[in-house]
Design an enzyme around this catalytic site. Structure first.
Site, PDB file in Angstrom:
ATOM      1  N   GLU A  39      15.655   9.052   9.838  1.00 39.02           N
ATOM      2  CA  GLU A  39      15.195   7.396   9.762  1.00 39.02           C
ATOM      3  C   GLU A  39      14.641   7.369   8.455  1.00 39.02           C
ATOM      4  OE1 GLU A  39      12.019   7.641  12.464  1.00 39.02           O
ATOM      5  OE2 GLU A  39      13.311   6.646  14.071  1.00 39.02           O
ATOM      6  N   PRO A  40      15.526   7.433   7.096  1.00 39.08           N
ATOM      7  CA  PRO A  40      15.009   7.277   5.889  1.00 39.08           C
ATOM      8  C   PRO A  40      14.754   5.728   5.486  1.00 39.08           C
ATOM      9  CG  PRO A  40      17.255   7.675   5.982  1.00 39.08           C
ATOM     10  CD  PRO A  40      17.066   7.881   7.267  1.00 39.08           C
ATOM     11  N   ARG A  57       0.676  -0.953  -4.341  1.00 38.93           N
ATOM     12  CA  ARG A  57       0.711   0.571  -4.050  1.00 38.93           C
ATOM     13  C   ARG A  57      -0.130   1.347  -5.101  1.00 38.93           C
ATOM     14  NH1 ARG A  57       4.536   3.668  -4.691  1.00 38.93           N
ATOM     15  NH2 ARG A  57       4.333   5.152  -2.754  1.00 38.93           N
ATOM     16  N   CYS A  77      -7.521 -10.962  -9.356  1.00 36.24           N
ATOM     17  CA  CYS A  77      -9.112 -10.836  -9.676  1.00 36.24           C
ATOM     18  C   CYS A  77      -9.777  -9.549  -8.911  1.00 36.24           C
ATOM     19  CB  CYS A  77      -9.726 -12.174  -9.391  1.00 36.24           C
ATOM     20  SG  CYS A  77      -9.083 -13.601 -10.031  1.00 36.24           S
TER      21      CYS A  77
END
Ligand SMILES: *Cc1c(COP(=O)(O)O)cnc(C)c1O
Length: 437
Positions: free
Chosen positions: A289-290, A329, A360
């Site tokens: 399941e990549p 990320r 901000c």
């Protein structure tokens, strides 16, 4: 930069397919996610070939990495199955015309509504992750008069060498049943139920993993457990070894090619076959399941450079028109990326800068201490390997629009996600009567 046929530098310009990155930025605006269809197709084909090397199997694309109807259609056309983890992702693959028998529904806390929706779509497999789900699914399947195929998510207790937040099979994880604990009893319970059909096990040890030894350990422990089930007379038809293959983000990482990604899958397939034979087990149908490795390197985000702030001897900020709303990320994991100035791609990357977003938050960075060509306001900054967990994790923070996504397929380029308007941002706003005066 990990160059390839569809990502390269020509006459000083970064090229994606047959397009200059600056040309795409001018036509579609920035910030812009660009996805490379040819690369996605190549990785899909390599994975499908690899999983079938040692027997029968399938590659399921983990939608959570990047979920759009167009790319789901592309993946399906290349023979992929689908992982979904929510009613929304289920809806998406149905809209993309996927074969619902090739859909696996994951999640540690599927809602009652999601279970109903999965059953209504007649999906192939629920991956059962809790006793609550087991009860609910059995009852709902019974009401519909169906016997639902299930996999059971088990936790082999392997700590993959990766970030803690994306490690999912360490002891006491929120995911799965412990193979050294209650998993056996749970599966015996499922095997005795009228409306559930135990088909196999699912294991997913984490994400952004380079180290094969984590997979090897998980396969060893999982096939031991399959043997234990066999001794109890329970047959495991399917072994789903999850995803999690690490990709290239910076020059500290291996430079993968589709072949090299596929080699990881091939070695998993080989080891599953070997270990099953060794333990006298029938060869399972192998599912992998990549997510990240299919779409990650296919994506490039284009930004326009705006404000530049230099603190000599300390840090130079290069601010762009995106940020944590399109790529959270760094804020989440301090993830690292590499980038080039698309219109100066052949110049030396002789400055070390911090690329800042426009939100901000001081933590709103695309990356700290990134080597980059000398940036000037108006330049186009291209950040690599943003195809996974960027668009799918995007938000409207600060009421910034989530950037559109353009798919490049050789000499063709078009939207697969259109730009959001201000109207879109307020679409679901409503004002209660009593405030309208
Ligand atoms: C996230 C996830 C995947 C995909 O992981 P990648 O690191 O993107 O390959 C596969 N299976 C499950 C169950 C997941 O949660």
């Amino acid at each position: 930069m990990n160059t390839r046929d569809t990502l390269y530098v020509k006459d000083g310009n970064l090229m994606i397919g047959s397009f200059k990155a600056t040309e795409l930025a001018a036509k579609f605006g920035t910030p812009l996610y660009v996805m490379d269809a040819q690369y996605i197709a190549e990785v899909c084909d390599a994975f499908v070939a690899a999983v079938k090397k040692c027997g029968s199997g399938a590659v399921a694309f983990a939608n959570k990495a990047f979920a759009t109807v167009a790319t789901a259609k592309l993946a399906a056309a290349h023979g992929l199955w689908f992982d979904v983890v929510s009613g929304g992702e289920l809806y998406l693959v149905a809209q993309a015309g996927a074969d619902m028998k090739k859909v696996l529904f994951h999640g540690n806390n599927k809602t009652s509504r999601e279970i109903d929706e999965g059953l209504a779509h007649g999906i192939g497999f629920f991956v059962v992750d809790s006793l609550n789900e087991l009860e609910l699914l059995d009852e709902k399947a019974g009401k519909r008069g169906v016997k639902q195929d299930v996999l059971v998510r088990v936790n082999p207790g392997v700590s993959a060498h990766t970030y803690e937040a994306v490690m999912t099979a360490a002891p006491f994880s929120k995911f799965g049943f412990d193979v050294h604990g209650d998993a056996l009893d749970v599966i015996k319970d499922i095997a005795s139920r009228k409306n559930l059909n135990f088909r196999g096990l699912h294991v997913h040890i984490g994400s952004q993993i380079y180290d094969h030894s984590s997979y090897d350990a998980a396969i060893g422990i999982t096939t031991d457990f399959v043997k234990k089930l066999a001794d109890e007379g329970i047959v495991t038809d399917i072994l789903d070894m999850g995803g999690g293959y690490g990709i290239y983000y910076t020059d500290e990482d291996p430079k993968f090619t589709p072949r090299r990604y596929a080699y990881t899958v091939e070695s998993i397939a080989r080891l599953v076959a070997e270990k099953s034979a060794e333990k006298g087990l029938k060869q399972p149908f192998l599912i992998v399941e990549p997510g990240r490795s299919i779409v990650g390197e296919a994506g490039v985000t284009l930004y326009t450079v705006g404000a530049i702030k230099d603190f000599p001897g300390v840090r130079k900020y290069v601010a762009v028109d995106g940020g944590m709303f399109d790529n959270p990320r760094y804020a989440l994991y301090e993830s690292r990326y590499s980038a080039v100035i698309a219109n100066k791609a052949d110049k030396p990357a002789d400055e070390i800068v911090t690329v800042a977003g426009k939100c901000c938050e001081s933590g709103d960075l695309i990356g700290k201490d990134m080597p980059l060509q000398h940036a000037e306001t108006g330049d186009i900054l291209a950040v690599f390997s943003t195809g996974a967990y960027n668009y799918s994790m995007a938000s409207n923070y600060n009421l910034n629009a989530v950037p559109p996504v353009v798919l490049v397929d050789g000499d063709k380029a078009d939207y697969i996600v259109k730009p959001q308007t201000y109207g879109d941002l307020l679409r679901n706003n409503t004002v209660p009567e009593w405030l309208n005066g």
